[in-house]
Design an enzyme around this catalytic site. Sequence first.
Site: not given
Length: 212
Positions: A13, A89, A123, A154, A165
Amino acid sequence: MNIILLGAPGAGKGTQATKISDKYGMPHISTGDIFRENIKNQTEIGMLAKSYIDKGQLVPDEVTCKIVEERLSRDDCREKGYLLDGFPRTLAQAEALDKITKIDAVVNIDIDFSLLMNRLCGRRVCRDCGESYHVSMLQGATTCARCGGELYTRKDDNPETVQSRLAVYTEQTAPLIDYYTKKGLILNFTGTDDPPAVLFGEITAELDKLAR
Ligand code: ADP
Ligand code: ZN
C-alpha cells in the site's frame, strides 16, 4: 479523486500510495505515518498509539477517526482530493468516513499471506522520506538510495507482531472488501513479487478512467 487503498500489512500500500500521489497530485495520507510522526515527537497521541502499535493491535477508532477527520478538512484535500493509506481499517471507521466525505474508488490489493512474513520482517524504511526496501536488495547499504536518509527496521516488523497484525487484518479489515464491493467502489488487484511498477501500471490504468 478521493481514493482508499486497502490491503494486508506488507501488500505494498505504502509504495503504491507514494507513486499514485506523485502521479495524480493528491495528498497521501497514511494513518501509520501520522502515528509514527507523533511517536517520534512524543505527543500525547503518539504515546497512546505506541502502546497499541507495538503489540500489533489497532489504535482505537475514536482517536484514529478524529485524526483523519482533521486531516481531510485541510485545504489540500479539499482542492485535490486525497489518497487514504491504512484507513479505514474497521467497519466503524468506514462508517465514520462515510459521514464526512464521498469516496470515488477503493483500490484493494489482494496478496498471498505466505509472501508477507518475509516481506515485513526484511523491510527497511527510510527515516526521512519513508521509502521502503527489502534487506535482500540492499547489499549491505544502510542509507536510502532516494534521499540518503538512514534506514531502520520498524519496531512492529518482527515475526510475533506481524502475526498479530495479519490476524487483526483478517478479523477487522478484510470485511471492508465486502462493504465497499456492495457500494460498487472496489477495484481489485493482485499483489505479487514483481517489481512495484507492474502493479502501479495496472492500478493507474483503472484510475485514469476515473480521472477523465
Ligand atoms: P501496515 O499496513 O504495514 O501494518 P501502517 O503503517 O499502515 O502499517 O500501520 C502501522 C500500525 O499503526 C498498525 O499496525 C496499527 O497499530 C496502527 N494503525 C494504522 N492505521 C490505523 C487505523 N486506521 N486504525 C487503527 N490503527 C491504525
Ligand atoms: Zn529516503
